[in-house]
Motif scaffolding. Sequence first.
Motif: not given
Length: 200
Positions: A117-119, A122, A139, A141-142
């Motif tokens: 996931s993006r989170r 990161e 990610t 999510d994209d």
Amino acid sequence: MVLEKHPKAEALIFDLDGTLSDSLPVHIATWHKVCAHYNCTFNEKIIEEMTGMPTISFAERVIAENNLQGVDPNEIVKMKQETFWDHASLLKPHQPVVDLMLKYHGKIPMAVGTGASRRSAEVQLEKLGLTKYFDAIVTADDVTKHKPEPETFLKCAELLGIKAENCQVLEDGVLGMEAAKTAGMYLIDVRPFTYENFGQ
């Protein structure tokens, strides 16, 4: 062992978990902790078979294998991700891969293409001090079609402004390697640190 860029590669795309980040031990420990909460077992073969897929797919597999009736996979995902983030300080870089990244930073475009996931991406990049080195991060999510579909890597190439056939992927997951092949990109399998060329 030293990794090297293909001489024709004009951009590098890095998978994250198991490639840039030596995160698999933390992921496995986290999954065991989550499964203990649900009084079930975690089959570690899932990691090998599904690396590169989003966490929701892992949660659905855990539910199916353990017959967890009435359990919401999104709740498992939430617990898994929060537990993983809480233990992010245990993460270590996969040094041969990071060394290659450092060698070409500022010389050619570089991206991260991950099923996380993006989170989660990161958090990992921040903990490892690697965020500043990448021109793009794609990610789970994209994209709508995850590895082994090539969308993740093709989107990286698009964001970097480099043709797919001129990109090189570094991967540890079988599904990610399939995605790189389908995208027509050069590939480094970081598991045995072997070099393969799937470009034209």
